[in-house]
Motif scaffolding. Sequence first.
Motif, PDB file in Angstrom:
ATOM      1  N   ASN A 170      58.663  24.596 -37.163  1.00 27.88           N
ATOM      2  CA  ASN A 170      59.788  23.660 -37.129  1.00 27.88           C
ATOM      3  C   ASN A 170      60.888  24.168 -36.190  1.00 27.88           C
ATOM      4  O   ASN A 170      62.075  24.048 -36.495  1.00 27.88           O
ATOM      5  CB  ASN A 170      60.353  23.471 -38.544  1.00 27.88           C
ATOM      6  N   TRP A 201      53.787  18.511 -35.757  1.00 25.09           N
ATOM      7  CA  TRP A 201      53.808  19.708 -36.601  1.00 25.09           C
ATOM      8  C   TRP A 201      52.396  20.167 -36.933  1.00 25.09           C
ATOM      9  O   TRP A 201      52.117  21.374 -36.974  1.00 25.09           O
ATOM     10  CB  TRP A 201      54.569  19.419 -37.901  1.00 25.09           C
ATOM     11  N   HIS A 218      59.015  15.877 -34.755  1.00 23.46           N
ATOM     12  CA  HIS A 218      58.429  16.898 -33.886  1.00 23.46           C
ATOM     13  C   HIS A 218      57.885  16.215 -32.633  1.00 23.46           C
ATOM     14  O   HIS A 218      57.046  15.323 -32.742  1.00 23.46           O
ATOM     15  CB  HIS A 218      57.283  17.621 -34.592  1.00 23.46           C
TER      16      HIS A 218
END
Length: 400
Positions: free
Chosen positions: A283, A277, A273
């Motif tokens: 996501n 995250w 990420h």
Amino acid sequence: MEKRDIGRILPKSELVESGYLESMLDNFSTSYKLFWFKGIFAEIIKGNTEISYRRIVARMIAAAWYPVNYYNLSLGVSDKLSDAIRYLHTGLGVAKEIREDALITVIEESGDKCLWKMINGFTGMVPYRLIRPFYESEIQYQKKTDLTFRDARVNAFIEQCNRSDDGAAFYQLDRKNRKLTVSPKWALYIRTNAALVEGWLNYKLIKYIQERNPNVPAIPFKLFAPTERDRNLSAQTKFWRKIQQEMPLYDLYTEREFNRPNFDRYGKFSIDHFIPWSFVLHNEIWNLYPMFGKLNSAKSDRLPDKERYLARFCDRQYEAFLVAKKWDGEFQNLKEQYLNVKRDIFEIACSDRGHDAFVRAMRQTIEPLYQIANNQGFGIWWYEEEEEEEQEGQLWCNNQ
């Protein structure tokens, strides 16, 4: 229809006056009363009504552990519960991902003097302040009739009233033995209405935390530990693997291609990420890009250095988007996530101004999130390889 505050909807009872619960959590400047009540609630549900102060504070810390330590949420400038949580993690080495029951055991069994000084600090006022509404009329009468009565005497006065109220209050204090006993009537009320009381309590907690973190997304989902399902990236991994079949992919930080020799050196193909995250709590494919596994572990939940990597990240995303856009029906749900960057992104990306418009839209989405996350305490990370000899273990440099 009249709009009602859902925080004030609590079941009525013939046993107790449920309005006292609202009064107990009606006005507070720190999180202590909220988490103290939450700790008692958890013990009542487990069948315990005689509870030590130490146990309650351990539950307070456990309940606030993930919001503070994992999601970097603020409990307020003057709130000291965060200090105890961070001391446990950084000072005593307790892992961020520890289970709640294990964390409570660690706290209760710790002999660390600094920790216990912090814990004792929560028990001097909170036990009295939470049940003050039960004695408010007596306190006000005392203030009117005794001109020497000051706030410094309130705790002692509450304790005096508490000893002689025949169990009318939510709990009975035992300062000498540092414990309390929940009233049987109140314990029955809590157990009978557990789901509604817990929902009301979480509403109060969400409202409190949201007010102190106004720009942070997904606050209601940051009260609890993440699940494996939350972090599952199997579909996103398949997406980037398919992209790799149609165009070369290079790690964002080392600029090395994803191939067997580099996997052996830098770790397996993994998905990262760009904005952590634990801040965005989603996501979506526009925030993801492949990364070598060892570097991913080193980066952890930090932000990539924006000046070094954001332009490159947006360029790579644009190239991947053009490839994925040609797929007929495949990964449609993931591709549609780009619409959250810009509603007409499928049209502008393939126009004459496609690249610049796509990158501009990505920056307009990422940069505000990046700044808020950094302000929230997410550190900055970058990759730095040794100039003379590249070695595993010398793969990163970070700046907090």
